[in-house]
Scaffold this active site. Structure first.
Site, PDB file in Angstrom:
ATOM      1  N   LYS A 201       0.783  -1.348  -0.017  1.00 47.40           N
ATOM      2  CA  LYS A 201      -0.117   0.041   0.085  1.00 47.40           C
ATOM      3  C   LYS A 201       0.744   1.098   0.083  1.00 47.40           C
ATOM      4  O   LYS A 201       1.568   1.383   0.988  1.00 47.40           O
ATOM      5  CB  LYS A 201      -0.900  -0.095   1.061  1.00 47.40           C
ATOM      6  CG  LYS A 201      -1.804   1.220   1.371  1.00 47.40           C
ATOM      7  CD  LYS A 201      -2.722   1.154   2.568  1.00 47.40           C
ATOM      8  CE  LYS A 201      -3.343   2.624   2.641  1.00 47.40           C
ATOM      9  NZ  LYS A 201      -4.469   2.417   3.604  1.00 47.40           N
ATOM     10  N   ARG A 211     -10.686   9.912   1.771  1.00 45.99           N
ATOM     11  CA  ARG A 211     -10.535  10.691   3.053  1.00 45.99           C
ATOM     12  C   ARG A 211     -11.397  11.807   3.376  1.00 45.99           C
ATOM     13  O   ARG A 211     -11.934  11.840   4.305  1.00 45.99           O
ATOM     14  CB  ARG A 211      -8.926  11.413   3.258  1.00 45.99           C
ATOM     15  CG  ARG A 211      -7.958  10.154   3.043  1.00 45.99           C
ATOM     16  CD  ARG A 211      -6.552  10.840   3.345  1.00 45.99           C
ATOM     17  NE  ARG A 211      -5.541   9.480   3.297  1.00 45.99           N
ATOM     18  CZ  ARG A 211      -4.372   9.724   3.175  1.00 45.99           C
ATOM     19  NH1 ARG A 211      -3.774  11.088   3.121  1.00 45.99           N
ATOM     20  NH2 ARG A 211      -3.507   8.786   3.126  1.00 45.99           N
ATOM     21  N   LYS A 227       1.893   9.961   6.320  1.00 46.61           N
ATOM     22  CA  LYS A 227       1.763   8.569   6.171  1.00 46.61           C
ATOM     23  C   LYS A 227       2.966   7.917   5.495  1.00 46.61           C
ATOM     24  O   LYS A 227       3.189   6.732   5.264  1.00 46.61           O
ATOM     25  CB  LYS A 227       0.583   8.219   5.546  1.00 46.61           C
ATOM     26  CG  LYS A 227      -0.720   8.497   6.410  1.00 46.61           C
ATOM     27  CD  LYS A 227      -2.154   7.814   5.783  1.00 46.61           C
ATOM     28  CE  LYS A 227      -3.150   8.204   6.894  1.00 46.61           C
ATOM     29  NZ  LYS A 227      -4.620   7.272   6.667  1.00 46.61           N
ATOM     30  N   LYS A 258      -2.093  -1.394  -3.987  1.00 46.79           N
ATOM     31  CA  LYS A 258      -3.021  -0.341  -3.683  1.00 46.79           C
ATOM     32  C   LYS A 258      -2.256   0.822  -3.761  1.00 46.79           C
ATOM     33  O   LYS A 258      -1.114   1.089  -2.990  1.00 46.79           O
ATOM     34  CB  LYS A 258      -3.788  -0.295  -2.377  1.00 46.79           C
ATOM     35  CG  LYS A 258      -4.548   0.738  -2.285  1.00 46.79           C
ATOM     36  CD  LYS A 258      -5.412   0.668  -0.772  1.00 46.79           C
ATOM     37  CE  LYS A 258      -5.806   2.054  -0.425  1.00 46.79           C
ATOM     38  NZ  LYS A 258      -6.334   2.296   1.015  1.00 46.79           N
ATOM     39  N   SER A 284      -9.943   5.578  -4.610  1.00 47.39           N
ATOM     40  CA  SER A 284     -10.986   6.786  -5.012  1.00 47.39           C
ATOM     41  C   SER A 284     -10.582   7.805  -5.988  1.00 47.39           C
ATOM     42  O   SER A 284     -11.347   8.181  -6.815  1.00 47.39           O
ATOM     43  CB  SER A 284     -11.177   7.748  -3.628  1.00 47.39           C
ATOM     44  OG  SER A 284     -10.082   8.117  -2.845  1.00 47.39           O
ATOM     45  N   TYR A 323     -14.933   1.140  -6.922  1.00 43.39           N
ATOM     46  CA  TYR A 323     -16.047   1.901  -6.722  1.00 43.39           C
ATOM     47  C   TYR A 323     -17.102   1.700  -8.189  1.00 43.39           C
ATOM     48  O   TYR A 323     -18.090   2.217  -8.039  1.00 43.39           O
ATOM     49  CB  TYR A 323     -15.705   3.257  -6.321  1.00 43.39           C
ATOM     50  CG  TYR A 323     -15.144   3.446  -5.239  1.00 43.39           C
ATOM     51  CD1 TYR A 323     -15.867   3.556  -4.011  1.00 43.39           C
ATOM     52  CD2 TYR A 323     -13.751   3.670  -5.285  1.00 43.39           C
ATOM     53  CE1 TYR A 323     -14.889   3.590  -2.931  1.00 43.39           C
ATOM     54  CE2 TYR A 323     -12.709   3.843  -4.057  1.00 43.39           C
ATOM     55  CZ  TYR A 323     -13.402   3.586  -2.913  1.00 43.39           C
ATOM     56  OH  TYR A 323     -12.836   3.633  -1.769  1.00 43.39           O
TER      57      TYR A 323
END
Ligand code: PBG
Length: 349
Positions: A201, A211, A227, A258, A284, A323
């Site tokens: 990731k 987010r 992060k 990802k 997203s 999605y």
């Protein structure tokens, strides 16, 4: 005699007819491959998420109908993401360990309607922490405390398994979390719970709309701590593959890459490095960018969608979190029994 050159090799021979193209086609996406991410909230009307057109924060009461619809479309799995009331967020993310946490009640609501629907839950603290990080911070607030976080994740995964979650998906990239979760699950007798690791990731800008959707935007702005200290560096393919292989050793059942589209090389490398099933998460921002371009008339959304999913499959993914799952499956179904998805209907013959 024709004036044409005598070409032994003509690649176009097998591209001339739809039937031949179908015959030689190597990769195909079907609803079987898809996991639909769902954002869930306690109550109130379903709220559209502006940066994810067609996606909503769904109240619990809407979940049974949603599950039935997805099941009818042939989608085998959903991934649940809870939208937590900001007043319940704490520095330690304690709400993650509530026995009747929102995400678990969402799972029960889904399973009551469609017991066979596979439910995946994220094992990470970011929806629950006031600062938006995926873990507990050290006393000076300057780092995420890896080992303290991992022990909470192991408890969280056990709680989810106990509640009936099929697949726990640690998504925070802490070291050793897969091993700790596997050990905790086995010790508690949860021998059938699958573990899908967010194994590679990356620290990506493509998570922006997510987010916003779950209201965890603040971490990006925590001074001096982002992060990047736990998510993988987008510059490093081999390190990401090595990280993923560690998760295999520690007991993961499925490894995930990802984001998906910008990291197809990682997916492809991982495909040749492991025999485990692979998943990829079309995140997203990947969804948002296709929608944004299509809204301006710059892309054909359906063709770009299908091509993006096909590319992820081709690169090595067995399952895709996207999605687009619902819309893809709706179109797949209405394209008839042929099972030929939209990308094969090119212009021309
Ligand atoms: C949280 C988590 C994130 C996503 C899935 N789980 C965001 C993050 O790491 O900040 C992103 C998914 C998406 O962008 O669609 N651990």
């Amino acid at each position: 005699m024709s004036d044409s050159p005598l070409l032994l090799r003509r690649s176009r021979r097998v591209r001339q007819h739809a039937g031949l193209r179908r015959l030689v086609r190597a990769s195909q996406v079907t609803p079987d491959d898809l996991i639909m991410p769902l954002f869930v909230k306690e109550e109130g009307p379903r709220e559209p998420i502006p940066s994810l057109p067609g996606q909503f924060r769904l109240p619990l009461v809407d979940l049974p109908r949603e599950a039935e619809h997805l099941a009818l479309l042939g989608i085998p799995a959903v991934a649940l993401f809870p939208v937590i009331d900001p007043r319940l967020k704490t520095p330690g993310g304690e709400a993650a360990l509530e026995t009747e946490a929102l995400v678990l009640r969402a799972m029960w609501a889904l399973k009551a309607a469609v017991p066979e629907m596979v439910v995946v839950t994220d094992i990470a603290l970011d929806p629950y922490t006031a600062h938006g990080h995926d873990g507990i911070l050290t006393a000076d607030g300057r780092d995420v405390d890896n080992d303290a976080t991992v022990s909470v994740l192991a408890q969280m995964a056990t709680l989810h398994a106990e509640a009936g979650v099929d697949v726990v998906a640690p998504s925070d990239m802490m070291d050793g979390r897969v091993g700790a979760i596997r050990l905790a699950l086995e010790s508690a007798g949860h021998t059938r719970t699958a573990l899908m690791s967010y194994a590679a990731k990356f620290n990506s800008a493509f998570y922006g709309p997510f987010r916003e959707a779950v209201g965890s935007a603040s971490a990006a702005g925590t001074p001096g701590l982002d992060k990047a200290t736990y998510q993988a560096d987008p510059a490093n393919r081999d390190a990401a593959v090595a990280d993923a292989l560690l998760d295999e050793e520690e007991g993961a059942d499925i490894l995930m890459v990802k984001p998906a589209g910008p990291y197809l090389d990682v997916l492809h490398s991982l495909r040749s490095a492991t025999r485990l099933p692979l998943a990829a998460y079309q995140v997203s921002g990947e969804y948002a960018q296709l929608h944004a371009a299509a809204e301006r008339g710059w892309l054909d959304l359906r063709r770009a969608r299908d091509e993006s999913l096909l590319a992820i499959k081709r690169a090595g993914a067995d399952g895709i979190l996207t999605y687009f799952a619902r819309a893809f499956a709706e179109d797949f179904r209405s394209s008839g029994d042929s099972g030929v998805p939209h990308y094969s209907h090119g212009a021309g013959i």
